[in-house]
Each structure stands twice: as structure tokens, then as C-alpha cells.
Design a protein around this motif. Structure first.
Motif, PDB file in Angstrom:
ATOM      1  N   UNK A 211       9.769   3.259  -1.435  1.00 39.94           N
ATOM      2  CA  UNK A 211       8.379   3.576  -1.681  1.00 39.94           C
ATOM      3  C   UNK A 211       7.823   3.439  -3.098  1.00 39.94           C
ATOM      4  N   UNK A 212       8.650   3.912  -4.051  1.00 42.31           N
ATOM      5  CA  UNK A 212       8.259   3.697  -5.489  1.00 42.31           C
ATOM      6  C   UNK A 212       8.454   2.490  -6.079  1.00 42.31           C
ATOM      7  N   UNK A 213       9.601   1.615  -5.446  1.00 42.07           N
ATOM      8  CA  UNK A 213       9.576   0.205  -5.947  1.00 42.07           C
ATOM      9  C   UNK A 213       8.425  -0.639  -5.264  1.00 42.07           C
ATOM     10  N   UNK A 214       8.057  -0.584  -4.265  1.00 42.61           N
ATOM     11  CA  UNK A 214       7.081  -1.414  -3.584  1.00 42.61           C
ATOM     12  C   UNK A 214       5.739  -1.100  -4.021  1.00 42.61           C
ATOM     13  N   UNK A 215       5.582   0.260  -4.281  1.00 43.32           N
ATOM     14  CA  UNK A 215       4.202   0.594  -4.788  1.00 43.32           C
ATOM     15  C   UNK A 215       4.012  -0.109  -6.382  1.00 43.32           C
ATOM     16  N   UNK A 216       5.067   0.249  -7.009  1.00 43.79           N
ATOM     17  CA  UNK A 216       4.940  -0.495  -8.411  1.00 43.79           C
ATOM     18  C   UNK A 216       4.930  -1.828  -8.426  1.00 43.79           C
ATOM     19  N   UNK A 217       5.612  -2.642  -7.554  1.00 44.24           N
ATOM     20  CA  UNK A 217       5.655  -4.103  -7.354  1.00 44.24           C
ATOM     21  C   UNK A 217       4.133  -4.312  -7.117  1.00 44.24           C
ATOM     22  N   UNK A 251      13.846  -6.605  -5.419  1.00 42.96           N
ATOM     23  CA  UNK A 251      14.495  -5.368  -5.582  1.00 42.96           C
ATOM     24  C   UNK A 251      14.213  -4.366  -4.312  1.00 42.96           C
ATOM     25  N   UNK A 252      13.039  -4.519  -3.992  1.00 43.35           N
ATOM     26  CA  UNK A 252      12.635  -3.874  -2.789  1.00 43.35           C
ATOM     27  C   UNK A 252      13.254  -4.000  -1.538  1.00 43.35           C
TER      28      UNK A 252
END
Length: 491
Positions: A211-217, A251-252
Motif C-alpha cells: 500500500x505504501x509503495x503504490x501510494x508513493x508511486x 518495486x510494487x
């Protein structure tokens, strides 16, 4: 005599499915309303809180980005924690953030409040859709429910422009947010009264890293596209943001392949037409939000209409949208799902191509009315059928996640499309302003945005035809999707 009085040891009577569907549709309407209600008031909001050009875009994009980036998390939270609980929490957050936006006196506070609005919407939309689909078995009832969903979604977009114009003209721009806050509070009360409490939830853990990775992306991607409008595509910040988004998306993908409780489990994308439906919905969304951004600006900045007249000008589009949603089941029975999506997308593309011929000396009747009718019909029918594709055959445990995914693809597509089209229109206007009058330059930018939108939808129609043919023909007359039984009891 109270006919609903319960006897000892007996459960209270279940609410009528139609009443529950109406409440859930009202929640969806409120979410879509907040997407477009600011558009007609952007000039007044800009003057009221001192927004820059890029800041004006972020009033729209902060909501869309937070909404889209967190929808998957919201859908999964509903599956794990209970959809009723997540829906009520989302409505409470949404109402509070709307009130804060109305009280905002600075750009930072306003944009932050819009982002928190998006957070609340990300909890509301997937939970409401999963609960609504659980009310009806596969068949005509499910098709009618999707028609209602399509009608309120499209009407929320067009109705937001109308309500925004009326409120801005009468009492000022803060009232557009106060009205949304009041609406969300009323829906919250109805949900709490009508929906039964949860009886069980799915087991599993939440994918915080994914969740954190895709939100930041997604944040990096949309910020980069938005910043390029003023700084240019070669600016180091823009290049860095877009490069960072690419790396984070990669990365996601790696995280999801290795995560046992993945935010987007591979099984979801191998069910029915889920993957195809979401891809096509993302492309539809890329021009959906931009339409309700550029059209009111053309009416106000070029044609000289006030907020109220601009809002009233959206009524034909809203009416065509409601009509198209009602007709969608009949159209599918006659043409089949694949042909229906293709024809609907081409109809909307034709309307946008018509809009690309707008003139700085034009009028609403000559330049806006006809295209609005075509766009409303095509948009609503395409939305209904693509939503059906995107939740087809999904098992009960993933119902909320599937609802989150289809809303995510539409909303993220919209945020990316708006950022890219606003950058393109701004670039064209800046270039044209060096040798043409101001209104000519503005119109040239809007024409370009509408023409590119038409080209995107025409390409999407071709892709839809090819994908649906490859995936095989559905049963004639079906607008139905896989059953999501008893989802109403999971909230």
C-alpha cells in the motif's frame, strides 16, 4: 400498531433491498459529487485563497490522487474489517474534511483537506459497491443495480457542476464544501440506521508495504505530470519524479509477487474479465475527470458564463447520462457486451471530437449542447458495462477489493489524464498567446485537450473490441457479473 415490533428471540426485519441500494447509491453519488463540484468554482476559489495555476489544478488532483491511490487499501479494509464499519468511518472522515475545506483560508489547508476528503472517499466507494452487488443475485436484478450505479456516478459528476454553480453564485464557494459535508452526514445516518451490523469478516493481514509503495508511486507520477505544466518536461524535478514513479511501480510489482497477503492478489486479475475491465476503465477515466475540468472553464473563461449558468449548462449532460444508464441493459441484450462497450466509447469520442471544434466566439447552443448529449449517453453506458466486467466472477472474499480496484483504475486514470491534459492545454495556450489574443489562445488549449481525449477514447474502443473478442463472447443479453452473495451481511 407497530408492524415492525420485534418479538423476544427474533431478529428485526431486514430492510428492503431497494431502500438499502438507494442509500448506498447516495454514498456513491456524494463521492462523485465531490470530484466535480469544485470545477465551476475554481476561479472564485483561486481568488479566495490565493491559488497559483498549479495550485488550482491540485485542488482537483489532491482529491483524485488520494482517492485513487488509497482505493485498493479501502477495498481490502472492507473485506477484512467489515464493509459497514469501513463505510461509516469513511463517511465520517469525508464529512469532517469537507467542512474543513469550506473553512480553509489558505492554499495549503484547502489542498490538505481535499486530500483527506479523498481518503474518506477511498473507504466509501469500494465498500458501497461491494454491499450493493451483494443485494442482488446475478441476472436482471444485478443489471438494474449496475444501471443505478452508473446513473448516480455520472449524475454526480454533472450534478456537481450544477450544484457548484448554484451555491457559488448564491452564497460563495465555501458552501460547495458545506453542502457535501451535510450530504455525507445524512448518508452516514441512513447507513447506520438501515444496514445490519457485521456478522463475520474475512481472515487475512493487511499489505502495508504494498500500500505504501503504490501510494508513493502514484503521488510521484501525478506530481511530476502536474509540475511539468509550469516547469517543463526537462526540469530535474519532473524527470526525478517520473523516474521515481517508474522505480516504485516496479518495486510494487515485485512486492506483490512475493507477498502472501498481496494488496492485488494475482487470483483477482485471472477471474473473468476483471483485468480487461480495469484496463479499459482506466482509459475511460483518463478523460472523464478532465471533461468536467475543461468544459466549465471554457464556458466561464471564454463564453463569459457565470457559475450558475455554467452549472445549468450541465443539466443536458446529466440527463443524457441517466438515460444511458437506464438503457444500458437493453442495449447489451441487443448488441452483446463487447459491441456495447465499443459503440458507447465511440459515441463519447464523437462528442469530444465535436467539442474540439469550439470557437472563442461560439455559444452554448452551437458548441456545447450537442456534444454534451453524445458524451452523456456514451459515458454512462460504457461505465455500466465496464463496471460489470471489472467485478465479474469475483469470489465473496475479494468483493470489496474488486470494487476498490475498478474505482482505483478510474480515479487514478482520471488524475493522470487531468495532469497530462492540463499540461498539454497549458503548453498550447502559452505558445498560442505569443501571437494570438487571449481568448483565442485559451480556446486553442481547450480544443487540443478535447481532441486528444477523443483520440484516446477512439483507441480505447478499438482495444475494447479486440479484448472482448479474445476473451470470448458472453451469454447474449447478460450485463451480469459473478455472484457476490451475502455481501450485505459483511458490512
Amino acid at each position: 400498531m407497530n408492524l415492525h415490533r420485534t418479538q423476544p428471540g427474533h431478529a428485526p426485519p431486514a430492510p428492503r433491498p431497494a431502500a438499502v441500494l438507494a442509500v448506498l447509491a447516495a454514498a456513491q453519488f456524494t463521492v462523485m459529487l465531490a470530484t466535480s463540484i469544485v470545477n465551476v468554482a475554481l476561479p472564485q476559489i483561486r481568488a479566495g485563497v490565493g491559488l497559483s495555476d498549479s495550485g488550482t489544478t491540485w485542488v482537483v488532483n489532491a482529491y483524485g490522487l488520494a482517492f485513487g491511490a488509497l482505493l485498493l487499501a479501502g477495498g481490502r479494509a472492507g473485506d477484512l474489517l467489515g464493509r459497514r464499519r469501513v463505510l461509516i468511518t469513511g463517511l465520517a472522515v469525508f464529512a469532517a474534511a469537507s467542512l474543513a475545506a469550506g473553512l480553509a483560508a489558505s492554499p495549503g489547508v484547502l489542498i490538505a483537506a481535499r486530500a483527506v476528503q479523498g481518503l474518506g472517499a477511498a473507504a466509501i466507494a469500494p465498500a458501497a459497491l461491494a454491499l450493493a452487488m451483494g443485494l442482488f443475485p446475478s441476472g436482471a436484478g444485478r443489471g438494474r443495480a449496475l444501471g443505478v450505479w452508473g446513473a448516480v456516478s455520472g449524475a454526480g459528476g454533472a450534478g456537481g457542476v450544477l450544484l457548484g454553480g448554484v451555491l457559488t453564485q448564491a452564497w460563495g464557494w465555501p458552501w460547495i464544501f458545506y453542502s457535501v459535508a451535510l450530504g455525507a452526514a445524512l448518508v452516514l445516518a441512513a447507513v447506520a440506521a438501515l444496514l445490519p451490523r457485521a456478522v463475520n469478516h474475512e481472515a487475512g493481514r493487511f499489505d502495508l508495504l504494498g500500500t505504501a509503495t503504490v501510494t508513493l508511486a502514484l503521488t510521484c507520477l501525478v506530481w511530476g505530470l502536474t509540475t511539468a505544466r509550469g516547469a517543463g518536461w526537462t526540469d530535474v524535478r519532473v524527470v526525478g519524479a517520473l523516474g521515481g514513479a517508474t522505480a516504485l511501480f516496479a518495486a510494487f510489482a515485485v512486492i506483490e509477487l512475493r507477498q502472501p497477503n498481496a494488496l492485488i492478489p494475482p487470483r483477482l486479475l485471472t477471474t473473468g474479465r476483471v483485468a480487461a475491465g480495469n484496463l479499459l476503465m482506466a482509459l475511460l477515466g483518463s478523460v472523464w475527470i478532465a471533461l468536467f475540468f475543461f468544459l466549465p472553464l471554457y464556458q466561464q473563461q471564454v463564453l463569459g458564463a457565470g457559475p450558475l449558468v455554467t452549472g445549468l449548462g450541465q443539466l443536458p449532460l446529466a440527463g443524457a447520462n441517466i438515460l444511458g444508464s437506464a438503457l444500458a441493459p437493453r442495449v447489451v441484450r441487443r448488441l452483446g457486451p463487447g459491441a456495447t462497450v465499443t459503440v458507447a466509447l465511440l459515441t463519447e469520442a464523437t462528442g469530444l471530437l465535436w467539442l474540439s471544434r469550439i470557437s472563442p466566439t461560439g455559444s452554448y447552443l452551437a458548441d456545447v449542447l450537442g456534444p454534451s448529449l453524445l458524451i452523456g449517453l456514451g459515458l454512462s453506458i460504457a461505465f455500466v458495462q465496464l463496471t460489470a466486467f471489472a467485478v465479474e466472477g469475483v469470489p465473496p472474499r475479494d468483493a470489496g477489493l474488486a470494487g476498490g480496484l475498478v474505482n482505483t483504475t478510474r480515479q487514478v486514470g482520471g488524475a493522470i489524464g487531468l495532469a497530462a491534459l492540463a499540461t498539454l492545454a497549458g503548453t498550447v495556450t502559452a505558445h498560442a498567446s505569443t501571437h494570438e489574443p487571449h481568448l483565442e489562445a485559451l480556446t486553442a488549449g481547450y480544443r487540443t485537450a478535447f481532441a486528444v481525449s477523443a483520440a484516446v477514447l477512439a483507441g480505447t474502443a478499438v482495444l475494447a473490441w479486440g479484448l472482448t473478442r479474445c476473451l470470448g463472447k458472453q451469454r447474449t443479453g447478460a450485463v451480469t457479473v459473478g455472484s457476490v452473495p451475502a455481501a450485505i451481511h459483511k458490512g
